[in-house]
Every structure is written in C-alpha cells, then in structure tokens.
Design an enzyme around this catalytic site. Structure first.
Site, PDB file in Angstrom:
ATOM      1  N   HIS A 112       0.821  -1.219   0.000  1.00  0.00           N
ATOM      2  CA  HIS A 112       0.000   0.000   0.000  1.00  0.00           C
ATOM      3  C   HIS A 112       0.853   1.267   0.000  1.00  0.00           C
ATOM      4  CE1 HIS A 112       0.402  -0.413   4.503  1.00  0.00           C
ATOM      5  NE2 HIS A 112       0.499   0.896   4.413  1.00  0.00           N
ATOM      6  N   ASP A 142       0.182  -7.690   1.395  1.00  0.00           N
ATOM      7  CA  ASP A 142       0.593  -6.292   1.534  1.00  0.00           C
ATOM      8  C   ASP A 142       2.112  -6.151   1.535  1.00  0.00           C
ATOM      9  OD1 ASP A 142       0.188  -3.554   1.705  1.00  0.00           O
ATOM     10  OD2 ASP A 142       0.145  -3.550   3.893  1.00  0.00           O
ATOM     11  N   SER A 215       4.756   2.590   7.940  1.00  0.00           N
ATOM     12  CA  SER A 215       4.400   1.481   7.056  1.00  0.00           C
ATOM     13  C   SER A 215       5.598   0.992   6.253  1.00  0.00           C
ATOM     14  CB  SER A 215       3.318   1.915   6.068  1.00  0.00           C
ATOM     15  OG  SER A 215       2.083   1.405   6.428  1.00  0.00           O
TER      16      SER A 215
END
EC number: 3.4.21.107
Length: 472
Positions: A112, A142, A215
């Site tokens: 993402h 992911d 992230s």
C-alpha cells in the site's frame, strides 16, 4: 545517639532506593547498539502518485479524522501530510519506510506504500535518493519488492518470526510523519492474529508506537534481526493506540522470493468457505470444545471436493498444525506449494477421520465459485418456520443446489437461532435438505434440549447456526 540512628536509617533507605533503581535499569534492554548497527539499512520511501485527485482522496481516507465520531477500525498507516488540499504540482510525498535485504539493492516495503505510484524514490541513510523499480507487489500479503541500482549497500539481518515469544522486546525503525529513522520499542502482545479482510497473514501484534509513515518499516528482535514488517494499526483517532500489527518476516521473504523469481505469488487453495466454531456449534456437532474450522461450503471442482470434504466437517488440524480458530486455516493452506499433498484431521458426525488432499492453486481473484416439483408451502412447524420449495431463480441467484426457502418466521426455536425470512435451509442435523416434505420429516425427528447444526445460505453466504428445541 538518636540523631545518629536517624542518619543511618535515611542512608539505608537512600541506598536501597539506588539499588532498586539500578536493578530496574539493568533489567531493561539497551537498544543503542542495535539501532547503530541496523539503522543504515532502513530507508524512507516516497512516491509520485498517478493523479492529484487520487492522492487527495486517499488523504481524506487515511488522514486526520473529520469528526470525533469515528469507529474503531484497522488502518494502513502511510499518508503523513496533515492537509487535505490538492497541490498544484505532483512532487514526491513521503509515504512510508522500507529496508534493504541485499547488497545489490533489493528493498522490502508494504504494497500500500507504493500502490498506484508513477515513480518511487528511496532515500538512504546517507541522504542519497535513488529511483526504484517495482519488481513486484502482492496485495493479499501487503508486501512489495523494490530494486535500486547501487552496490555494497548495508543490509538487515533476517530472523524467524516463528521463534518470537509473546512478551519479548521488539523495536521498530521508520519515518512516522516524515521524521526519518525514528526508533520506538515495545513488546510482542500476541502472535498469529487474524485481521478483518487479511486472510493470508498471521500478524504479529505489538504495543510498539506505530504512526503514519512507519508502514513498510522493519520490526527487530533484540538480536538485531528483522522479524516483521510494520503494516497496520487498530485505531479510533487515526494514530497510535497501543495495537500495532506486523507481517511476519517468514511470510514476507517467501513472497519476496516468489516476486523476484516469477513476478507473482502462488498460494495453496482448498476451495472451502469456513466459519468459526462457537460453544453452541461445538455442542451441536458433538465436539469437546469450540475449536477448528467448520466447512460451511465446498466449492465445486475444488481440491476439497475432489478429496471428499463435506459441508459440516470440522477441520481440526492441517499438516500436523492444530486449528484453534477458523482463521488459522487459510494462511496454513496458503503457504503450501500448489500440487503438494496435505493431510487434514476432520471430525465428521462425531467421528475423527484423516483426509488427504492435493492442494490447488488459489485463483487470481481469491474466489472459485432442473427445478424441484412445486409443493404448497408447509405450515408453521415445531421450529416456528414456514418453508417453500427452492425455486430455479433462488438456485441461480444464490448458487445453491438444494434446500428450502424460509417464507415466515414465528416465535420458536428458529427465531431464537437467528433464522430470518429468505434464508435457504440446506442441511439440518446432518441431513441434506432436498424437499419441503423431507425437511418436515427431519424437523419431526429432532431431539429436544440439545443443540443441532443447521446450515443456511443467507444472500449467497453459507453459514452454520446452532438450533435447540426446548422441551415444553
């Protein structure tokens, strides 16, 4: 004399306090060497997105909350710009973190972080900025693999997530809100967590402070080994609340190896729809405790169908690994190479059996998916239900082969079990329902004061529910 004793007493208290503080300090880990050794291999990742409207929309979704009335949700955390307004130029925006896994420039991060990017820039610890090629991405886990053109780069040490123990210290390095190489620490709160809509990742839960920009960054153990990729948080406010989730490095490296070698990820597939076994369902199926994965549907032309798995079977182990929660099964199957034979322990009609299955290849989208004689609807039965024959339109619309449609629900066992009008009853107490008359016969033979399983299909979704007739 008394003054001397008082001075001695104060001195002893002071010494005891110092010793206690020193003891507590000695028991806490020192992360300084770990950070010095590992930080050079941690990178900041920024991208140029495809369109301004997409960027603005995403900021609205993941940026600061618009009101205080925000439900608790799982969120990816990568956008770090406080404003929501589109900018006139598409300049690189700091989105997340990553880490170098090879000296020749392979970098791991989250899917993402780079999804929808036209360009990806990687900023190294020495302030160099290099444009990266996206080698491959995998939305289900992911994980994204990038490649930068450089040599002799610092690399992280890869550990084993399965060796982690709940309660041990872990450390994250990343770029929350664009602050490069920020270090936060905490403990492992739980392992193999299943999150909503994240079927193929057994997440590591920690209380490490994770915020937008973390992230894709690494999660280290005290040996300086990467054990996970920080990926999601559970939040009301959009910020850190003590519930952070990381992708196990074992899963991420397997994905990275496949992306590098074949450009995509192949996963094992059984072809079943499963549900959790709660206490009432466990009783209805004659189980000692609520555990396992209950097969609510066997998909046609699937490995499960070929192996003889049936709806109503409870899978209790897969290749020797116990299934405590239904969510344990998908990631165990997904990591098996397609074409490999696996063993499942199954409880069927109260009896344990072992089934061999040749695991198939998970389809790209993650899915694989003569009328009955017309009979008048039955009157309300012992369950407080009125049912009708299954019409051709129902068969086609909800993809069911047999059963009866609930047309009316009155007070009774059916209503207490949660049955609603429009449900298709396909199985009751182990019997496949083929007609209205047969359903009536099965209902008449149901025992009282004991839960029995009923399988329904509600708007296309199969579900087992426990049904209990109370003695009048």
């Amino acid at each position: 004399m008394l003054k001397t004793k008082a001075v001695v007493l104060v001195s002893l208290v002071w010494l005891t306090t110092l010793v206690a503080q020193a003891s507590r300090a000695a028991s806490l880990p020192d992360f300084t060497e770990l950070v010095e050794d590992s930080s050079p291999a941690v990178v900041n990742i920024s991208t140029v997105q495809a369109t301004e409207s997409e960027r603005s929309s995403a900021l609205g979704q993941f940026g600061a909350p618009d009101s205080e009335d925000i439900p608790e949700i799982f969120r990816h955390f990568f956008r770090n710009l406080p404003d929501m307004e589109p900018r006139p130029k598409r300049t690189p925006q700091s989105l997340g973190s990553g880490f170098i896994i090879s000296e020749d420039g392979y970098v791991l991060t989250n899917n993402h972080v780079v999804q929808g990017a036209e360009r990806v820039l990687v900023r190294l610890n020495d302030r160099r900025e290099l444009e990266a090629e996206i080698v491959g991405t995998d939305e289900r886990s992911d994980v994204a693999l990038l490649k930068i053109e450089a040599e002799d780069l610092p690399v992280v040490k890869i550990g084993k997530a399965r060796d982690l123990r709940v309660g041990e210290w872990v450390l994250a390095i990343g770029s929350p809100f664009g602050f490069d190489h920020t270090v936060t620490a905490g403990i492992v709160s739980a392992k193999e967590r299943a999150l909503a809509n994240e079927t193929y990742v057994p997440f590591i839960q920690t209380d490490v402070a994770i915020n937008p920009g973390n992230s894709g960054g690494p999660l280290f153990n005290l040996d300086g080994e990467v054990v996970g990729i920080n990926s999601q948080i559970y939040t009301r406010s959009g910020g850190f609340m003590g519930l952070s989730f990381a992708i196990p490095i074992d899963v991420a490296m397997d994905v990275a190896d496949q992306l590098k070698s074949q450009g995509h990820v192949s996963r094992g597939w059984l072809g079943v729809i499963i549900q959790e076994v709660n206490r009432d369902l466990a009783e209805s199926f004659g189980l000692d405790k609520p555990a396992g994965a209950l097969v609510a549907k066997v998909l046609p032309d699937s490995p499960a169908q070929a192996a003889g798995l049936l709806e109503g079977d409870v899978i209790t182990s897969f290749n020797g690994r116990s299934i405590a929660l239904s969510s344990d099964l998908p990631h165990l199957v997904g990591r098996v190479k397609p074409g490999t034979e696996a063993k499942m322990d199954v409880i069927r009609d109260g009896e344990r059996t072992t089934i061999n299955v040749e695991v198939g290849l998970l389809p790209e989208d993650g899915q694989a998916v003569g009328g009955e004689p017309q009979v008048k609807p039955a009157t309300l039965n012992r369950l407080g239900l009125k049912v009708e024959p299954l019409s051709d339109s129902y068969r086609e619309k909800w993809n069911v082969r047999s059963g009866v449609v609930v047309s009316e629900v009155a007070d009774g066992a059916g209503a207490r079990a949660g049955v609603v009008a429009g449900d298709v009853i396909t199985m009751l107490n182990g019997s496949q329902i083929e007609s209205v008359q047969q359903f009536a016969d099965v209902v008449d033979a149901l025992p009282e004061d004991r839960s029995v399983p009923m399988r329904i299909v509600r708007r296309g979704s199969p579900l087992f529910i426990p049904l209990k007739l109370v003695q009048q």
